[in-house]
Each structure stands twice: as C-alpha cells, then as structure tokens.
Design an enzyme around this catalytic site. Structure first.
Site, short mmCIF file in Angstrom:
data_model
loop_
_atom_site.label_atom_id
_atom_site.label_comp_id
_atom_site.label_asym_id
_atom_site.label_seq_id
_atom_site.Cartn_x
_atom_site.Cartn_y
_atom_site.Cartn_z
CG HIS A 174 -6.25 -58.20 33.61
ND1 HIS A 174 -5.06 -58.79 34.01
CD2 HIS A 174 -6.22 -58.14 32.26
CE1 HIS A 174 -4.34 -59.07 32.93
NE2 HIS A 174 -5.02 -58.70 31.85
CG ASN B 153 -1.75 -59.29 35.77
OD1 ASN B 153 -2.86 -59.82 35.66
ND2 ASN B 153 -1.42 -58.19 35.12
CG ASP C 71 -1.92 -61.45 30.52
OD1 ASP C 71 -1.59 -61.45 29.32
OD2 ASP C 71 -2.59 -60.55 31.04
CG ASN D 79 1.88 -53.52 26.83
OD1 ASN D 79 2.27 -53.43 25.68
ND2 ASN D 79 2.66 -53.90 27.82
CG ASP E 154 -5.83 -57.40 27.93
OD1 ASP E 154 -5.84 -57.77 29.13
OD2 ASP E 154 -4.81 -56.94 27.37
CG HIS F 269 -5.57 -49.13 34.87
ND1 HIS F 269 -4.81 -49.81 35.79
CD2 HIS F 269 -5.27 -49.68 33.66
CE1 HIS F 269 -4.06 -50.71 35.17
NE2 HIS F 269 -4.34 -50.66 33.88
#
Length: 423
Positions: free
Chosen positions: A61, A93, A150, A276, A303, A307
């Site tokens: 991501h 996403n 996803d 998650n 993954d 953040h």
C-alpha cells in the site's frame, strides 16, 4: 549509463548458485561467468556477498493518491529499493479507489520514473463498495495487472462468483482479502487470551477461515485464478492446501510477522503491533511455517501499510497496518535460511520467482541478456531495526528493536544503482 562489473560474488537464482563475475552493460546482464575481462566504469568487489534477482512484493500500500501524508509513490519505492524489492503490486484502496482508468494511467506514469517495477490492482467492485463490479476490460486496458478489493472482502458469494467469472473472461488474476466484517464486528486483535486479558474486542479467526473457504470453493467451481491474501491461520492454510490438491488454480501469500511473531506482543498495548489480519497464536505460527516449507504458501509479501505516528498513538483507535518493505528479506533469511529450513534458492522462489509467475510477468534470472535488476546482500550481516532509519514516510514497523541476520547493501535496476548502503 555505467558499465558495472561485480567480481567474485555468489550468484543465486532459480538456475544457479555459484561464485562468479557479473557484467552489467546498457541496462542488461552482458555476461556472467568466471574471470570476465571488460572495460568498465565501476568494479564492485562482491566477495562474501550474494547477488540475487530483485525481490517482488505482490502486496503493498503506497497510499498514493489521497493519503500521501502516510506514504507516496516516491517514499514507497525508496523503501522498496532499500529492502531489495525491485517490483511491487499496489493495492487499490487509495483515495479515491483505483477504479478509474485515467487515475490508474496517471499513477503508473509517475511510478515509471522511480526505478521500481510498479504494478497496480484495479478494484473488483466500484468504489470498493461491494455492490457493482468494476469494468475489468477498461481497467486492464489502463494497465492493471490484477483485481482486488483489498482492505475489504467482497461481501456476498453471489457477487464474488460474478467477479471471478468476469475476471476469468478478462484474463486477470483475483487477489482476495478474506475476512468476514460481520464476524470481526469491531475487533482489533486476535480473539483469545490476550484480548481477554486486555479487555478489548477480538477478531474471531472464523472471519478469515470462512471467507477463505468460500472464495476457494468459488474458484474451484469457476476455474478462475484466485490468490488469497495474507494468510495468518492454520485453518486458512489447510483450506488452501486442500484446494490445491483438488486442482484449483489457487495460490496464497503470508507476511514475515505471521511466521515470526505472536499475539503476546499486544500485551504492550502498542498499536504498532496491530494489523489485519492480526498476530495469532504459536500454533498458527507453526502452521504458517509448515505451509511455507511444504509449498502450500507460494509467496512471502509484506502488506506494507504505512500509518503516521499520530494515527498509531492510540492503541484501541489506531488503524491496522505495519510497514515491512525494508525488513522482509532479513526477516525471512533469519527465520528460514539461517536455521537451515530453506535454501537461498527457496527464498528467491518465494520472494521473486513465484510472485512474478502468479502475476504472469517475465521471470528474472541472473542470465546473459536479462534486465540488470539485481541485489547484493550480505547474508551474514547482523543489524537491528531502527524505525527512524527507515526510508518509508511512516515508521510503524512491528520489528522495531529486533536483530536480524542478512542485509541488502546494493539494489540495481535497469543497470543503475538505485540504492547503496551508506554505512
């Protein structure tokens, strides 16, 4: 473009594992063998190092567009290069989600400047809402490599079946996030003894296992290519194993934190250990290792989910996700290579060959005529993960303070040195 000669390096890929020289010229591997003589711009002494094809992480991501305070295409690829990752598959996403062909083209055009082979997933459903299928033909024409919602599962069996049928028609693999949100119901860590001690709502493993079973059965029925994301439980691993035995065109991945760490870390009430699916039990860790060793699990991914420190400051309210691009190879070498469980070639298969094969991308080997996309690794270098030294814009690593054995020193793509350790 420099002509580079790497001397006396251990060259390891799916075809070889031997000490030799590697000559890089005009963006390609010009020669590989012993005692190469050539005019060069630079000679690298590879003594004691391993040369490997660049890694491919098929689950990242980069938060670009729309959430670039966490990461962007430039910091994300910088982190990738520092970790020896020369190719990535970005999840859809973003804000807005990747269902607009024009947005996808714009992103891929920017990504082309980074020195990393960046691929993008398109959304299975418009807006990731789980209501209406996206236009897969248009997304493919825009350059997507796979399809995924996803971050969210496709909510119903009927819609997932329609998506797999349509994806098969478009000749695109589906990458599935398998969790039942109704079962999770606001849970933030694995449901079990730690969630009970802390007094927080847990995620029942059934949320992952049930949707994994559902999607695998649909894949068996439709014959579509299905890849299960971030497997973390014994139940999901067993389900994939059975679906493969039944002849399904299915595969799966896991991440280093699922084979190295357990839910006990959450006792610290530190949201950097929340992701998650969540960290699970020692039995699940054992099952993930078994799945890697017997070939049930095809790929090791990260993954990578950045953040900010502010977002991660509240244990119970923080978003889920951890960064991982700069630690994935070191974690895997530490867990499997240095314990004698896997060979270096096995690790290359899990972290380079298989992801490319599943996404139908050309293989990468250290062979004459191949693109000069390779990494130099000190397999025996011990180092401790310091979040402040990471190249990612966010530093929410689950491995902070851990010592690994194995360090990427140099990353080369298209014959150019894109990353070189400076200490």
């Amino acid at each position: 473009m420099e002509t580079i000669l790497i001397r006396n390096v251990r060259a390891a890929d799916s075809l070889r594992d031997a000490v030799c020289d590697i000559l890089l010229k005009d963006g390609k591997i010009a020669a590989i063998g012993e005692n190469i003589a050539a005019e060069t711009d630079r000679v690298i002494d590879g003594s004691g190092l391993a040369a490997m094809p660049g890694l491919f992480d098929m689950h990242v991501h980069f938060r670009d567009p729309g959430q670039t305070h966490k990461e962007d295409i430039y910091t994300g690829t910088a982190a990738a290069l520092a970790g020896g990752v020369t190719g990535v598959l970005c999840m859809p996403n973003t804000t807005p989600p990747m269902d607009d062909p024009a947005q996808i083209r714009e992103f891929l055009a920017r990504a082309a400047e980074t020195g990393v082979e960046v691929h993008q997933t398109g959304t299975l459903t418009l807006g990731l809402k789980g209501e209406q299928l996206s236009d897969y033909a248009a997304l493919k024409a825009a350059g997507v490599t796979a399809l995924s919602d996803d971050g969210r599962p496709v909510p119903t069996e009927k819609l997932m079946k329609a998506a797999l049928i349509k994806a098969k028609e478009a000749d695109l693999p589906v990458v599935s996030h398998c969790e039942d949100l109704a079962i999770i119901n606001g849970g933030i860590i694995n449901q079990g003894k730690v969630s009970e001690i802390l007094g927080v709502k847990g995620m029942d493993r059934l949320s992952e296992d049930s949707i994994t079973e559902r999607d695998l059965q649909i894949a068996l029925e439709t014959g579509a290519q299905l890849h299960i994301c971030h497997v973390s439980t014994r139940g999901s691993t067993d389900a994939v194993r059975k679906a493969k035995a039944a002849g399904g065109n299915v595969s799966c991945e896991t991440a280093p934190h699922y084979f190295l760490l357990t839910e006990e870390l959450l006792m610290q009430r530190d949201a950097d250990y929340r992701m998650n699916p969540p960290l699970r039990t020692p039995d699940d860790v054992a099952a993930i290792k078994e799945g890697i060793l017997d070939g049930t699990i095809d790929c090791i991914i990260t993954d990578h989910a950045p953040h900010t420190a502010a977002e991660k400051s509240d244990f119970e309210k923080a978003p889920n996700g951890v960064v991982g691009l700069e630690t994935s190879l070191a974690a895997t070498l530490t867990a499997f290579y240095h314990t004698g469980l896997l060979s270096l070639q096995d690790i290359i298969r899990l972290m380079s060959d298989n992801p490319r094969k599943l996404l139908r991308l050309p293989a990468r080997t250290l062979s004459e005529g191949q693109p000069a996309d390779l990494i130099l690794v000190d397999l025996n270098r011990k180092w401790t993960v310091n979040p402040e030294q990471l190249h990612s814009k966010s530093h929410n690593t689950v491995f902070k303070g851990m010592t690994f054995t194995g360090k990427v020193l140099t990353t080369i793509t298209s014959g150019m040195i894109r990353y070189e350790e400076n200490h």
